[in-house]
Every structure is written in C-alpha cells, then in structure tokens.
Scaffold this motif. Structure first.
Motif, PDB file in Angstrom:
ATOM      1  N   THR A 120       0.687  -1.163  -0.230  1.00  0.00           N
ATOM      2  CA  THR A 120       0.021  -0.014  -0.040  1.00  0.00           C
ATOM      3  C   THR A 120       0.328   0.815   0.161  1.00  0.00           C
ATOM      4  O   THR A 120       2.122   0.755  -0.221  1.00  0.00           O
ATOM      5  N   ARG A 121       0.061   2.462  -0.138  1.00  0.00           N
ATOM      6  CA  ARG A 121       0.849   3.646   0.375  1.00  0.00           C
ATOM      7  C   ARG A 121       1.856   3.852   0.962  1.00  0.00           C
ATOM      8  O   ARG A 121       1.502   3.898   2.110  1.00  0.00           O
ATOM      9  N   THR A 122       3.321   3.912   1.114  1.00  0.00           N
ATOM     10  CA  THR A 122       3.920   3.927   2.417  1.00  0.00           C
ATOM     11  C   THR A 122       4.838   5.478   2.768  1.00  0.00           C
ATOM     12  O   THR A 122       5.360   5.776   1.289  1.00  0.00           O
ATOM     13  N   VAL A 162      -1.381  12.072  11.376  1.00  0.00           N
ATOM     14  CA  VAL A 162       0.062  11.590  11.070  1.00  0.00           C
ATOM     15  C   VAL A 162       0.308  12.594  10.519  1.00  0.00           C
ATOM     16  O   VAL A 162      -0.507  13.645   9.927  1.00  0.00           O
ATOM     17  N   VAL A 163       1.869  12.871  10.688  1.00  0.00           N
ATOM     18  CA  VAL A 163       2.043  13.586   9.766  1.00  0.00           C
ATOM     19  C   VAL A 163       2.416  13.897   8.141  1.00  0.00           C
ATOM     20  O   VAL A 163       3.087  12.688   7.872  1.00  0.00           O
ATOM     21  N   ALA A 164       1.798  14.121   7.187  1.00  0.00           N
ATOM     22  CA  ALA A 164       2.330  14.089   5.586  1.00  0.00           C
ATOM     23  C   ALA A 164       3.463  13.859   4.804  1.00  0.00           C
ATOM     24  O   ALA A 164       4.342  15.144   5.242  1.00  0.00           O
ATOM     25  N   PRO A 165       3.295  13.851   3.957  1.00  0.00           N
ATOM     26  CA  PRO A 165       4.296  13.804   3.303  1.00  0.00           C
ATOM     27  C   PRO A 165       4.617  15.227   2.549  1.00  0.00           C
ATOM     28  O   PRO A 165       3.638  16.350   2.490  1.00  0.00           O
ATOM     29  N   GLY A 166       5.996  15.993   2.160  1.00  0.00           N
ATOM     30  CA  GLY A 166       5.691  17.061   2.602  1.00  0.00           C
ATOM     31  C   GLY A 166       6.356  18.042   3.423  1.00  0.00           C
ATOM     32  O   GLY A 166       7.143  19.290   3.081  1.00  0.00           O
ATOM     33  N   SER A 167       6.320  17.830   4.776  1.00  0.00           N
ATOM     34  CA  SER A 167       6.672  18.280   5.952  1.00  0.00           C
ATOM     35  C   SER A 167       7.510  17.565   6.134  1.00  0.00           C
ATOM     36  O   SER A 167       8.358  16.496   6.030  1.00  0.00           O
ATOM     37  N   GLU A 175       8.612  11.485   3.187  1.00  0.00           N
ATOM     38  CA  GLU A 175       8.698  11.421   2.155  1.00  0.00           C
ATOM     39  C   GLU A 175       7.739   9.903   0.986  1.00  0.00           C
ATOM     40  O   GLU A 175       8.179   8.943   2.220  1.00  0.00           O
ATOM     41  N   VAL A 176       7.235  10.594   0.412  1.00  0.00           N
ATOM     42  CA  VAL A 176       5.874   8.934  -0.143  1.00  0.00           C
ATOM     43  C   VAL A 176       7.161   7.861  -0.324  1.00  0.00           C
ATOM     44  O   VAL A 176       8.483   8.563  -1.308  1.00  0.00           O
TER      45      VAL A 176
END
Length: 298
Positions: A120-122, A162-167, A175-176
């Motif tokens: 899944t998305r990680t 959750v802290v999202a990618p880009g942060s 990062e994804v």
C-alpha cells in the motif's frame, strides 16, 4: 509561503483527506487550544478540537498555508484512514542494530499469522520509520493503539493524526517511498484492532443534594441517554447532554460538581475514556453556562 507544503495540503484534500496545520518544523498542531479559544468563527458554539477543524476546503487550505510554512497533519479518522506506524527503536546508541524496528516486528507478525505483508502507499517518517496507509469501511470505527499489534507498531485512526509527506522536522523529512494506491485494510488487521466489547458498567448517579426536582429529573434522563449512546456517537451525545444541563447549573438549580460526577460515570459506562469525558464536559458546560439565557426567557 511554501508552495510545496500548500500543494501537498491540496493534494491530500483532493484525496478526501482532512488536513490541518502543524507548527512549522514540528509535529504539534498549530491550532489554538481550549484555554485560548476565542469562541468565535468555527468555535462560536464551543471549542472545536483539531480533529473537528481539519478540512478538505481548498479556500481554507490556501488561507492557512498561504500565511505560514506550516507542516501538514492528516486527521486519520475523518479521512477514513488507518495508518500503521512502524517506528524506530529509541536507543541511546544510534549505531546499535540489535533492537528490531517496527518494520521487522510487523513483518514477523505477518509471518506468524500466515499473512502477506500488505502492499500500500508508504511514507518514510523523519525518524526513519514507515507509515502504511489503509482505507477503512465507513461502518468500522477504530481508535489509536500503541504496541497492541507488536512492539514499535502503533496505529492512528479516530482521535489520531499523522504528519504528511512534504513536512519536515529537524530530524528529517516525510517522503512517499511507495506510490501504490491506498489499499483497503485487510480483514485480519481490522479484526486485530477492533475494540473488545466490554460489559456495560452500571450507571451510578449521585444522591440529590441541593438540586431541584426538575434539575434532578433532567440529569437522570440525560445521563441515561449518554450511558446508552452507541459507539461513534458517545462523545457527541455527552457534549449535547452537558450543554442541555448547563442552564440548570447557571440558574443555581443544581451544583456543577453533581452534573460532572453523573456525566463522568455515564460517559465511562458508555465506553469513553475518563480524560475524554472530562475534556468534553468542561468544554460543553463552560459554553452552556456562559451563553445561558435567563430563566424567564427560557
């Protein structure tokens, strides 16, 4: 303004994920707390927490991230997400590799249960851990866990974010690492995380002290409704009931501590955690007492 963070927030919102700002460079919400709530705008009817104020509205997102380079938080519950947080061991010796990390313990869990490690998305976290994103059916309401599945394996759902990618934080960036579509949470994972149904606790109301008969009857009725509230509606029902009783406190018909004691017991009997009851009661009663109309106008 950080264009990258703004675009990350808009991208999350387009996916239907509810976002809110975190303080720049940190993992802490940037929204005001209850003690400093202005009781205006979104909070005009009472303080709204970060989970309630998370949004998918592009205009609000532009307004927030156009002002400051906020990090990005995703409220997992409203977004229909379950995020499995595979953490890194917190050891004094950073060079030590003896302690397994969350990725290893989660893989071992999957192996023990005869399940494949989900694809899944990680997202790679700032500490080097992993966030695995899953969707959850609307009828399933999960809460956060810490170490329930395995050591260094936590989960975020309702009541979590959750802290999202880009942060980014001083320890690193989010990062994804796997761009696969977000998979539906496998049944074995949902079964492992569904809360165990506890037998209902008997509701115990305080003996009437200085309360009027009308206030005591109203308290008994409202407390019974809170105790009988179904999962997913418990906190909202407690909030509603406390606001309904606030006027009796303001009029001097019943002491506040009797209302709080009754609703604390009713909320816990329904399955709410003690701190959830206290926080909701404080906010609802404060608002109701402050905004109560005179008895003659009620």
């Amino acid at each position: 303004m950080s264009t990258d963070l703004l675009n990350a927030a808009l991208d999350a919102a387009e996916r239907g994920w509810h976002v809110f700002p975190l303080r720049p460079g940190t993992k802490r919400p940037a929204l005001h707390g209850e003690d400093h709530c202005p009781r205006t705008g979104e909070c005009a009817d009472g303080h709204r927490k970060w989970e309630q104020r998370a949004t998918t509205d592009p205009d609000r997102i532009h307004q927030a991230w156009g002002a400051r380079p906020f990090n990005l938080g995703i409220a997992t519950g409203p977004s229909g997400l379950l995020v499995v947080d595979l953490d890194m061991p917190k050891t004094k010796d950073k060079s030590s590799t003896d302690t397994p990390n969350g990725v290893a313990t989660f893989e071992a869990l999957c192996e023990r249960t005869g399940q494949a490690v989900p694809t899944t998305r990680t997202v790679r976290t700032a500490s080097g851990g992993r966030h695995l994103y899953f969707t959850v059916p609307p009828e399933v309401r999960l809460t956060n866990t810490a170490g329930t599945l395995a050591p260094l394996v936590d989960t975020r759902a309702w009541g979590g974010y959750v802290v999202a990618p880009g942060s980014a934080t001083p320890t690193g960036a989010y990062e994804v690492t796997r761009h696969e579509p977000v998979a539906q949470a496998p049944e074995w994972l949902l079964d492992a995380l569904k809360p165990v149904q506890r037998p209902a606790r008997p509701l115990s109301l305080p003996h009437p002290g200085c309360a009027t008969r009308r206030a005591q009857v109203a308290l008994e009725r409202e407390a019974a409704a809170v105790a009988a509230a179904q999962e997913g509606r418990r906190e909202a029902e407690l909030f509603r009931a406390a606001r309904a009783m606030g006027r009796f406190v303001a009029w001097g018909d019943i002491p506040r501590h009797e209302v709080e004691q009754a609703f604390q017991g009713a909320g816990e009997a329904a399955g709410l955690k003690p701190y959830e009851c206290r926080s909701t009661l404080r906010s609802a009663l404060n608002w109701s007492i402050r905004n109560c109309r005179p008895r003659e106008a009620a």
